[in-house]
Motif scaffolding. Structure first.
Motif, short mmCIF file in Angstrom:
data_model
loop_
_atom_site.label_atom_id
_atom_site.label_comp_id
_atom_site.label_asym_id
_atom_site.label_seq_id
_atom_site.Cartn_x
_atom_site.Cartn_y
_atom_site.Cartn_z
N HIS A 34 -23.61 34.15 32.86
CA HIS A 34 -23.94 34.21 32.29
C HIS A 34 -23.86 33.37 30.95
O HIS A 34 -25.28 33.99 29.99
CB HIS A 34 -26.12 35.32 32.64
N ASP A 35 -23.36 32.17 30.52
CA ASP A 35 -22.94 32.32 29.49
C ASP A 35 -23.56 31.86 28.81
O ASP A 35 -23.34 31.45 27.54
CB ASP A 35 -21.56 32.03 29.58
N ASN A 36 -24.32 31.14 29.28
CA ASN A 36 -25.53 29.83 28.11
C ASN A 36 -24.92 28.21 28.05
O ASN A 36 -24.30 28.09 26.47
CB ASN A 36 -25.94 30.17 27.06
N LEU A 37 -23.45 28.24 28.39
CA LEU A 37 -22.60 26.99 28.28
C LEU A 37 -23.22 25.77 27.91
O LEU A 37 -23.99 25.42 28.48
CB LEU A 37 -21.59 27.40 29.30
N LYS A 38 -23.00 25.61 26.68
CA LYS A 38 -22.59 23.27 26.42
C LYS A 38 -22.07 23.22 26.01
O LYS A 38 -20.95 23.84 25.27
CB LYS A 38 -23.94 23.69 25.04
N ILE A 39 -22.07 22.03 26.19
CA ILE A 39 -20.69 21.28 26.02
C ILE A 39 -20.97 19.37 25.72
O ILE A 39 -21.81 19.01 26.45
CB ILE A 39 -19.94 20.67 27.71
N VAL A 40 -20.33 19.77 24.68
CA VAL A 40 -20.14 18.23 24.32
C VAL A 40 -19.66 17.55 24.23
O VAL A 40 -18.86 17.89 23.86
CB VAL A 40 -21.41 18.83 22.88
N SER A 54 -20.50 28.99 24.04
CA SER A 54 -21.97 29.63 24.92
C SER A 54 -21.83 30.80 23.83
O SER A 54 -21.35 30.75 22.89
CB SER A 54 -20.08 29.79 25.67
N ASN A 55 -21.94 31.94 24.64
CA ASN A 55 -22.64 33.33 24.08
C ASN A 55 -21.49 34.07 23.46
O ASN A 55 -21.70 34.72 22.70
CB ASN A 55 -23.14 34.22 25.14
N PHE A 56 -20.23 33.69 23.93
CA PHE A 56 -18.76 34.72 23.86
C PHE A 56 -18.08 33.66 22.45
O PHE A 56 -17.34 34.17 22.72
CB PHE A 56 -18.49 34.41 25.50
#
Length: 132
Positions: A34-40, A54-56
Motif C-alpha cells: 500500500h505504498d501509493n507509488l508514483k513513477i515519473v 511513495s509513502n516511504f
C-alpha cells in the motif's frame, strides 16, 4: 518515447508472495503493498530519468540502456544490473549483491497502463500503473 509521463499504482498481482520470496519481512510487505507509488519517467533516446515517490521514500535514478548501474530497493536490498529495450518492452536484469541471485523486471505499456512484471526465484508478480 512511449514511457514518458507520470504513472500511479493501480493494483498488484502476487506482489506479496514475490516480496516474501525476496526475503522481505511481513511488516515491510504489508506496508509496501500500500505504498501509493508514483513513477515519473523521462526518456531521451537511450537515456532515462526515473523518479519514484511513495509513502516511504523518493528516489531519482538515471540510467542508459545497456549500461550497468547500482540500485537499492525500498527495503535496502542492493542490486546491480542494466535495462535493455526490445521493441516496446523494457527489460531489467539485476543481480542481488547479498546473494548473487537474479531479479528480472519488465515494463510494457498496454493502453493507458504501465505493467511492471517481476520474476525472482520462480515467483512472478505484477504492479499495474495508470497514466496520471
Amino acid at each position: 518515447m512511449t514511457y514518458n509521463g507520470t504513472w500511479k499504482i493501480d493494483r498488484n498481482e502476487n506482489y506479496e508472495k514475490f516480496m516474501e520470496q525476496m526475503g522481505i519481512n511481513m511488516v515491510k510487505r504489508k506496508l509496501a503493498a500500500h505504498d501509493n507509488l508514483k513513477i515519473v519517467i523521462e526518456q531521451t533516446g537511450e537515456k532515462f530519468h526515473v523518479k519514484e515517490s511513495s509513502n516511504f521514500r523518493t528516489l531519482e535514478i538515471d540510467f542508459t540502456l545497456g549500461v550497468t548501474f547500482d540500485y537499492s530497493l525500498a527495503d535496502g536490498t542492493e542490486l546491480s544490473g542494466a535495462w535493455t529495450m526490445e521493441g516496446d518492452t523494457l527489460t531489467g536484469i539485476f543481480t542481488r549483491k547479498d546473494n548473487g541471485k537474479k531479479l528480472t523486471t519488465t515494463r510494457i505499456i498496454q493502453g493507458d497502463e504501465l505493467i511492471q512484471s517481476y520474476n525472482y526465484e520462480g515467483v512472478d508478480a505484477k504492479r499495474i500503473f495508470k497514466r496520471a
